[in-house]
Design an enzyme around this catalytic site. Structure first.
Site, PDB file in Angstrom:
ATOM      1  N   GLY A  71      -4.180  -3.801   1.169  1.00 54.11           N
ATOM      2  CA  GLY A  71      -3.360  -2.617   0.970  1.00 54.11           C
ATOM      3  C   GLY A  71      -3.551  -1.981  -0.397  1.00 54.11           C
ATOM      4  O   GLY A  71      -3.640  -0.757  -0.519  1.00 54.11           O
ATOM      5  N   ASN A 150       8.865  -1.774   1.435  1.00 52.49           N
ATOM      6  CA  ASN A 150       8.740  -3.228   1.477  1.00 52.49           C
ATOM      7  C   ASN A 150      10.005  -3.971   1.083  1.00 52.49           C
ATOM      8  O   ASN A 150      10.214  -5.099   1.488  1.00 52.49           O
ATOM      9  CB  ASN A 150       7.570  -3.673   0.595  1.00 52.49           C
ATOM     10  CG  ASN A 150       7.511  -2.947  -0.720  1.00 52.49           C
ATOM     11  OD1 ASN A 150       7.543  -1.722  -0.778  1.00 52.49           O
ATOM     12  ND2 ASN A 150       7.467  -3.699  -1.796  1.00 52.49           N
ATOM     13  N   SER A 198      -2.634  -3.532   5.839  1.00 50.96           N
ATOM     14  CA  SER A 198      -3.078  -4.821   5.315  1.00 50.96           C
ATOM     15  C   SER A 198      -2.847  -5.909   6.360  1.00 50.96           C
ATOM     16  O   SER A 198      -1.805  -5.926   7.017  1.00 50.96           O
ATOM     17  CB  SER A 198      -2.300  -5.122   4.039  1.00 50.96           C
ATOM     18  OG  SER A 198      -2.728  -6.332   3.488  1.00 50.96           O
ATOM     19  N   HIS A 200      -2.500  -9.276   6.072  1.00 47.80           N
ATOM     20  CA  HIS A 200      -1.684 -10.476   5.860  1.00 47.80           C
ATOM     21  C   HIS A 200      -0.181 -10.260   6.096  1.00 47.80           C
ATOM     22  O   HIS A 200       0.607 -11.199   6.030  1.00 47.80           O
ATOM     23  CB  HIS A 200      -1.940 -11.068   4.465  1.00 47.80           C
ATOM     24  CG  HIS A 200      -1.367 -10.304   3.316  1.00 47.80           C
ATOM     25  ND1 HIS A 200      -0.198 -10.661   2.689  1.00 47.80           N
ATOM     26  CD2 HIS A 200      -1.813  -9.200   2.663  1.00 47.80           C
ATOM     27  CE1 HIS A 200       0.039  -9.817   1.696  1.00 47.80           C
ATOM     28  NE2 HIS A 200      -0.923  -8.917   1.658  1.00 47.80           N
ATOM     29  N   THR A 236     -20.618  -6.883   1.055  1.00 41.03           N
ATOM     30  CA  THR A 236     -20.823  -7.555   2.342  1.00 41.03           C
ATOM     31  C   THR A 236     -19.484  -7.729   3.044  1.00 41.03           C
ATOM     32  O   THR A 236     -18.531  -8.227   2.451  1.00 41.03           O
ATOM     33  CB  THR A 236     -21.498  -8.921   2.110  1.00 41.03           C
ATOM     34  OG1 THR A 236     -22.730  -8.691   1.439  1.00 41.03           O
ATOM     35  CG2 THR A 236     -21.742  -9.646   3.418  1.00 41.03           C
ATOM     36  N   CYS A 320      15.783 -10.679 -13.393  1.00 44.45           N
ATOM     37  CA  CYS A 320      15.389 -12.001 -13.875  1.00 44.45           C
ATOM     38  C   CYS A 320      14.206 -12.563 -13.107  1.00 44.45           C
ATOM     39  O   CYS A 320      13.643 -13.573 -13.492  1.00 44.45           O
ATOM     40  CB  CYS A 320      16.547 -12.974 -13.747  1.00 44.45           C
ATOM     41  SG  CYS A 320      17.947 -12.499 -14.727  1.00 44.45           S
TER      42      CYS A 320
HETATM   43  C1  LIG Z   1       4.170  -1.331   0.918  1.00 45.20           C
HETATM   44  C2  LIG Z   1       3.037  -2.150   0.398  1.00 45.20           C
HETATM   45  N1  LIG Z   1       1.931  -1.547  -0.043  1.00 45.20           N
HETATM   46  C3  LIG Z   1       0.878  -2.249  -0.514  1.00 45.20           C
HETATM   47  C4  LIG Z   1       0.896  -3.617  -0.561  1.00 45.20           C
HETATM   48  C5  LIG Z   1      -0.289  -4.348  -1.107  1.00 45.20           C
HETATM   49  O1  LIG Z   1      -1.045  -4.939  -0.078  1.00 45.20           O
HETATM   50  P1  LIG Z   1      -2.081  -6.086  -0.381  1.00 45.20           P
HETATM   51  O2  LIG Z   1      -1.299  -7.296  -0.748  1.00 45.20           O
HETATM   52  O3  LIG Z   1      -2.836  -6.275   0.898  1.00 45.20           O
HETATM   53  O4  LIG Z   1      -2.956  -5.610  -1.485  1.00 45.20           O
HETATM   54  C6  LIG Z   1       2.035  -4.294  -0.113  1.00 45.20           C
HETATM   55  C7  LIG Z   1       2.113  -5.760  -0.151  1.00 45.20           C
HETATM   56  O5  LIG Z   1       2.641  -6.382  -1.030  1.00 45.20           O
HETATM   57  C8  LIG Z   1       3.136  -3.540   0.372  1.00 45.20           C
HETATM   58  O6  LIG Z   1       4.249  -4.139   0.795  1.00 45.20           O
END
Ligand SMILES: Cc1ncc(COP(=O)(O)O)c(C=O)c1O
Lengths: 381, 159
Positions: A71, A150, A198, A200, A236, A320
């Site tokens: 991402g 997120n 992304s 993962h 690659t 924190c």
């Molecule tokens: C909204 C958002 N954008 C971008 C990313 C970044 O993705 P990546 O961890 O694949 O670089 C994240 C993940 O933390 C995300 O939640």
């Protein structure tokens, strides 16, 4: 002790089917997709199969998909390379609750001579379409607004943003890393020009992502080299990872009502705790797997580590918990005070989350909160 | 972001010592950090022995993170039984040393703990119209300035 993982917005477990699908690409089919021999062809075929799958889920054409390392890279390429292709003294619009991969990129471009407007959000975390429309000017080249956030899971009105951008002749990029395959995306219908995703976050491997670039949009590579990915991303190809990404996509169900029901059960249960509230939007304006609360009088890092001691993995927007000692920029942008962001807790589910797990956290959380409130000088009592 | 907390820090976080509100304290001290928004309160009971006034009992409350809770707890342990003169000499690095270590961005938590203790001592001495040592006066000035900055946040959460 049983471990309960409720931090699926951070990353997810690789699905067993995904791991199985990837394995041959480490052991037998390890060819370089650029090679002419059978090993190479095998890899190239897998790559193109995966590209078709990924294009299909967002109604794109295979040649519009560029595989990247994730991402962050996709966000960087989309924003920087659109900006650089137009040159400085142009204008970019984004929002105040974007992921750092977008915000820091925009800050960087500001230093390079671009003008950036950061749209505010309301207390649910939504931008206003009115604000957007008013901010677009002659010099505007790009609008980058995330599909879903997120931290708080708020879903932006992407369809309307796309319409406005198309009407005004401005390119529209959306960071769909959190929403990808959780809620429907149709890049054609939504007038999306560029999109980041992304692997993962949806039970695929880490280090793989994609950038959708609508055909006709001119963009340069961020990474130069051997000219892979039609010259848009050299290096690659991570064939095993890309195969895993595609397999992970085929395992997703939209909408996943089970996840949503469990999430609603979680919210209902947690809100029975005194002096606590839900951050973000309710109902359909929120990602189905996201819950984010604030608890008065206590601090999030202590809360997360106490929960960890009880076997529950969660996250917080507390100052924190960061190196910078700044509370979450998302919660602050929504108008929460420093102290309210201090006591925030994010719980994000996946399709592997069970009712027993939700019931378990509902059992332990009130005790943990009460314990920390007892030692707080603001503790109410 | 994950920190590596020392074993001692985690132990005190899980089982903090003297972490409670005290009934009828002889003095209370409060300190807050505008860096991170943490707030800490220290309660004292003062006794008298041959070599002067001493800390008969001490407890704390913390609106803060892991480092904050364990720093407070460590301060309680260090200060209990000490004369006021000795307690004033406790430095934040004494706390850090006892804790094994603190992540660099969390050092201010140990400062906060020592500040809250000194504030309590300040309030006690002032209440009894006793002379206030220079270092206590100095930290008092700084703490009050910081508290003003966190005050508006507190009002917001308390209302
Ligand atoms: C909204 C958002 N954008 C971008 C990313 C970044 O993705 P990546 O961890 O694949 O670089 C994240 C993940 O933390 C995300 O939640």
């Amino acid at each position: 002790m049983k471990k309960i993982y409720l931090d699926n917005a951070a990353t997810t477990r690789v699905a067993p089917e995904v791991l199985e699908a990837m394995k041959p690409y480490f052991t037998d089919k390890y060819g370089n997709a650029s090679s002419l021999h059978d090993f190479g062809l095998e890899a190239a075929e897998a790559l193109e199969e995966s590209r078709k799958t990924l294009a299909g889920v967002i109604n794109a054409k295979p040649e519009e998909i560029v595989f990247t390392s994730g991402g962050s890279e996709s966000d960087n390429q989309a924003i920087k390379e659109i900006a650089f292709s137009k040159g400085p003294n142009h204008h970019i619009i984004t929002s105040s609750i974007e992921h750092p991969a977008v915000l820091k990129t925009c800050e960087f471009l500001e230093k390079m001579g671009f003008e950036v407007t950061c749209l505010p959000v309301n207390k649910e975390g939504s931008i206003s379409l009115d604000d957007l429309e008013k901010s677009i000017k002659d010099k505007t080249i790009l609008v980058s607004i995330m599909h879903a956030n997120n931290e708080i899971g708020t879903i932006q009105p992407v369809r309307e943003i796309g319409r406005i951008c198309r009407e005004k002749g401005v390119l529209f990029h959306t960071d769909a890393v959190q929403s990808f395959l959780k809620i429907p995306i149709d890049v054609k219908e939504m007038n999306i020009d560029l999109l980041s995703a992304s692997s993962h976050k949806l039970h695929g491997p880490k280090g793989v992502g994609l950038l959708y670039v609508r055909s006709g949009v001119k963009i340069n590579p961020l990474i130069h080299g051997g000219g892979h990915e039609s010259g848009l991303r050299s290096g690659t190809e991570n064939v095993a990872g890309i195969v895993g990404f595609a397999r992970a996509c085929r395992l997703c169900r939209i909408p996943d009502n089970k996840v949503k029901e469990l999430r609603d059960r979680l919210i209902e249960g947690v809100l029975e705790i005194k002096d606590c509230w839900l951050n973000g939007a309710k109902g359909d304006k929120r990602l189905p797997n996201n819950a984010n609360f604030s608890f008065k009088f206590i601090e999030g890092e202590a809360l997360v580590l106490r929960l960890n001691d009880s076997g529950v993995a969660a996250s917080t927007g507390s100052a924190c918990s960061t190196k910078s000692l700044k509370p979450s920029h998302v919660l602050m942008a929504m108008g929460l005070s420093h102290v309210e962001a201090h006591g925030s807790l994010r719980l994000t589910l996946s399709r592997y989350t069970t009712k027993e797990e939700i019931d378990y956290i509902l059992k332990v959380l009130p005790g943990v909160v009460e314990d920390l409130r007892k030692i707080s000088p603001l503790g109410g009592k | 972001m994950a920190y590596m907390y020392s074993k001692r820090v985690m132990e005190l976080f899980r089982h903090p010592k003297g972490c409670r509100k005290m009934e009828n304290p002889d003095a209370v001290g409060e300190a807050g950090s505008f860096l991170c928004g943490d707030i800490m309160k220290v309660y004292l009971k003062i006794g008298k022995k041959k070599d002067g006034l001493f800390i008969k009992d001490i407890s704390f409350q913390s609106f803060g993170c892991v480092a904050n809770i364990s720093s407070s707890s460590q301060t309680v342990e260090l200060a209990k039984g000490k004369t006021l003169d000795e307690a004033i000499k406790i430095k934040n690095m004494d706390i850090v040393r006892k804790l094994g270590s603190l992540p660099s961005v969390k050092i201010h938590c140990s400062v906060l703990a020592v500040d809250a203790l000194r504030e309590a001592i300040y309030n006690y001495l002032k209440g009894k119209k006793l002379p206030i040592p220079k270092e206590v006066l100095e930290s008092h000035k700084r703490v009050q300035k910081e508290l003003k900055e966190v005050e508006h946040m507190r009002e917001k959460v308390l209302k």
